[in-house]
Design a protein around this motif. Sequence first.
Motif, PDB file in Angstrom:
ATOM      1  N   GLY A   5     136.252 -97.812 -19.008  1.00  0.00           N
ATOM      2  CA  GLY A   5     136.739 -99.172 -19.155  1.00  0.00           C
ATOM      3  C   GLY A   5     137.426 -99.752 -17.937  1.00  0.00           C
ATOM      4  N   VAL A   6     137.548 -98.971 -16.851  1.00  0.00           N
ATOM      5  CA  VAL A   6     138.244 -99.427 -15.642  1.00  0.00           C
ATOM      6  C   VAL A   6     137.236 -99.580 -14.503  1.00  0.00           C
ATOM      7  CG1 VAL A   6     140.037 -98.874 -13.953  1.00  0.00           C
ATOM      8  CG2 VAL A   6     140.349 -98.253 -16.362  1.00  0.00           C
ATOM      9  N   PRO A   7     137.233-100.722 -13.793  1.00  0.00           N
ATOM     10  CA  PRO A   7     136.298-100.901 -12.682  1.00  0.00           C
ATOM     11  C   PRO A   7     136.485 -99.822 -11.625  1.00  0.00           C
ATOM     12  CG  PRO A   7     137.328-102.995 -13.267  1.00  0.00           C
ATOM     13  CD  PRO A   7     138.065-101.920 -14.015  1.00  0.00           C
ATOM     14  N   ASP A   8     135.368 -99.359 -11.055  1.00  0.00           N
ATOM     15  CA  ASP A   8     135.426 -98.311 -10.033  1.00  0.00           C
ATOM     16  C   ASP A   8     134.444 -98.634  -8.929  1.00  0.00           C
ATOM     17  OD1 ASP A   8     136.142 -95.389  -9.188  1.00  0.00           O
ATOM     18  OD2 ASP A   8     133.953 -95.492  -9.115  1.00  0.00           O
ATOM     19  N   GLY A   9     134.856 -98.328  -7.706  1.00  0.00           N
ATOM     20  CA  GLY A   9     133.973 -98.449  -6.568  1.00  0.00           C
ATOM     21  C   GLY A   9     133.967 -99.836  -5.967  1.00  0.00           C
ATOM     22  N   ALA A  10     133.046-100.031  -5.026  1.00  0.00           N
ATOM     23  CA  ALA A  10     132.947-101.299  -4.309  1.00  0.00           C
ATOM     24  C   ALA A  10     131.510-101.498  -3.868  1.00  0.00           C
ATOM     25  CB  ALA A  10     133.879-101.303  -3.098  1.00  0.00           C
ATOM     26  N   ALA A  11     131.135-102.758  -3.656  1.00  0.00           N
ATOM     27  CA  ALA A  11     129.782-103.087  -3.207  1.00  0.00           C
ATOM     28  C   ALA A  11     129.836-104.238  -2.216  1.00  0.00           C
ATOM     29  CB  ALA A  11     128.890-103.459  -4.395  1.00  0.00           C
ATOM     30  N   SER A  12     128.879-104.242  -1.285  1.00  0.00           N
ATOM     31  CA  SER A  12     128.753-105.347  -0.342  1.00  0.00           C
ATOM     32  C   SER A  12     128.230-106.584  -1.078  1.00  0.00           C
ATOM     33  CB  SER A  12     127.809-104.960   0.796  1.00  0.00           C
ATOM     34  OG  SER A  12     126.510-104.660   0.275  1.00  0.00           O
ATOM     35  N   ARG A  13     128.296-107.731  -0.421  1.00  0.00           N
ATOM     36  CA  ARG A  13     127.873-108.977  -1.064  1.00  0.00           C
ATOM     37  C   ARG A  13     126.415-108.936  -1.494  1.00  0.00           C
ATOM     38  NH1 ARG A  13     131.344-113.226  -0.789  1.00  0.00           N
ATOM     39  NH2 ARG A  13     133.144-113.004   0.599  1.00  0.00           N
ATOM     40  N   ASP A  14     125.560-108.316  -0.659  1.00  0.00           N
ATOM     41  CA  ASP A  14     124.142-108.272  -0.997  1.00  0.00           C
ATOM     42  C   ASP A  14     123.774-107.082  -1.869  1.00  0.00           C
ATOM     43  OD1 ASP A  14     124.275-106.177   0.783  1.00  0.00           O
ATOM     44  OD2 ASP A  14     122.946-107.076   2.287  1.00  0.00           O
ATOM     45  N   GLY A  15     124.751-106.203  -2.180  1.00  0.00           N
ATOM     46  CA  GLY A  15     124.508-105.062  -3.051  1.00  0.00           C
ATOM     47  C   GLY A  15     123.776-103.906  -2.405  1.00  0.00           C
ATOM     48  N   ARG A  16     123.488-103.991  -1.100  1.00  0.00           N
ATOM     49  CA  ARG A  16     122.735-102.917  -0.447  1.00  0.00           C
ATOM     50  C   ARG A  16     123.619-101.741  -0.034  1.00  0.00           C
ATOM     51  NH1 ARG A  16     117.532-104.159   0.923  1.00  0.00           N
ATOM     52  NH2 ARG A  16     116.903-106.338   0.653  1.00  0.00           N
ATOM     53  N   VAL A  17     124.919-101.950  -0.018  1.00  0.00           N
ATOM     54  CA  VAL A  17     125.875-100.878   0.272  1.00  0.00           C
ATOM     55  C   VAL A  17     126.845-100.795  -0.888  1.00  0.00           C
ATOM     56  CG1 VAL A  17     127.616 -99.992   1.861  1.00  0.00           C
ATOM     57  CG2 VAL A  17     125.695-101.334   2.761  1.00  0.00           C
ATOM     58  N   TRP A  18     127.001 -99.614  -1.443  1.00  0.00           N
ATOM     59  CA  TRP A  18     127.973 -99.450  -2.519  1.00  0.00           C
ATOM     60  C   TRP A  18     128.481 -98.008  -2.557  1.00  0.00           C
ATOM     61  CZ3 TRP A  18     126.513 -96.035  -6.440  1.00  0.00           C
ATOM     62  CH2 TRP A  18     125.147 -95.804  -6.605  1.00  0.00           C
ATOM     63  N   GLY A  19     129.633 -97.868  -3.158  1.00  0.00           N
ATOM     64  CA  GLY A  19     130.226 -96.538  -3.280  1.00  0.00           C
ATOM     65  C   GLY A  19     130.995 -96.420  -4.579  1.00  0.00           C
ATOM     66  N   THR A  20     131.187 -95.174  -5.021  1.00  0.00           N
ATOM     67  CA  THR A  20     131.884 -94.914  -6.279  1.00  0.00           C
ATOM     68  C   THR A  20     132.518 -93.536  -6.240  1.00  0.00           C
ATOM     69  OG1 THR A  20     131.611 -94.680  -8.682  1.00  0.00           O
ATOM     70  CG2 THR A  20     129.748 -94.052  -7.314  1.00  0.00           C
TER      71      THR A  20
END
Length: 493
Positions: free
Chosen positions: A421-436
Amino acid sequence: MSSPAKARAIMLQGTGSDVGKTVLVAGLCRVARNRGLSVRPFKPQNMSNNAAVADIPGEAMGGEIGRAQWLQALACGVPPTVDMNPVLLKPQSDIGAQVVVQGRMRGQAEARDYQTLKATLMDAVMESWQRLGQGAELVIVEGAGSPAEINLRSRDIANMGFATRADVPVVLVGDIDRGGVIASVAGTHLILPEEDRRMIVGYLINKFRGDVSLFDEGLDAITLFTGWRSFGVVPWLREAALLPSEDSVVLERAVRGEGPACKVAVPMLSRIANFDDLDPLKAESEVEVTFVPPGRAIGDDTAIVVIPGSKATISDLAMLRENGWDRDIKAVRRRGGRVVGLCGGYQMLGRTVSDPHGIEGGGTVEGLGLLDVETVLEPEKTVRNVAGFSNMYEEELSGYEIHLGRTTGPDTLRPPVTIDGVPDGAASRDGRVWGTYLHGVFAADGFRRRFLAELGVRGQGTNYRESIETALDAIAAHLEKHIDINALLAAAR
């Protein structure tokens, strides 16, 4: 129902490392389960950065055990517990490791200091051993390395030190694929002290290719030199490649897809951790996963770069730069490829990694700058099994967290996943880079299918968890055929 002290047990020790003990123990656990026995795995001491999370009753956080014991618990059909692997060493440098005892971090120790510390850990090993036997009829124990390392025998808790203390009979495993198996088994017999030699009730030959009958004279020779009986010759088990791997030696082998492949590159970090996160991708027929060794560039035809977990984020970030992988990763990004960071790899994708408490030596270092986030390493470790949800593809996820650190910044407002239920990670604006921080994200079949479809990979239908169960059943069937299981179980006491 058997009490802990009365549960029968048998232990597999090897003539050396990587002789296949982990897979054999998992296979034998499945054999015992298929025969209706209540069985548990046990490894007194493990050294691996591939960890799993075992729940601790009554506690919000779980504890760490070796990934191999998680697999062996799966083979037994029981939940993993921290008692299955009471001592876990997680290498952080060439001479030092983090010491985890009964699931909890005890501290760090250099190799020389650990030899002294080991003597104090036997009580924890025996405490876990006693608890593990509750409700079990059989415990199958896995050794570590080789009992022939007699220079370490006086403080040993992983092989004969444990076997003699717990009075557990030992089956010695030799690997014929690497050559010299007769000498390795006979040599182990030669140099073991009598107290240890008498614990061995027989031997197994593992990883045989071809006609097993061609080794009949070899078996006769080993028995002549040692007096030990043979429990069988195990053929090369192809299904073992489908199981999660613990030993980093497997990273040197590329897994190639069939036909046109989506190429995935994984930098082989010095302190790479939880690299079995990539196993579900390796299982896809149209995906080729390559662990890129130091000194080699990430190929121009790479579609996805996955930066895996690390036991030493700051030093492995420096390693990325030393090998020019930072430039290669950014080139993949410019060409329209995907870049994914898992746990420590996620931390590396940000602008900075800070270590105010000196966990990894202190200071602040520059990250790859592909995500607008920054990470602060913190002393308290998050260790827990979790349920998750992919915000990108609206697919259910499950997995676990094992990390030190807190990551914040604008790109966390685009969290790729939600954990409990808690947001995790991050993503670039275009979604091509993300991490968790979620380990196990690629094991979710629906998520993996949607992710790969964006890169032109069609028709994936792999059920990853089912494939592991199928592989365990196939290995168990092979062992039933090639090992004298009745005699081996009769040797347990």
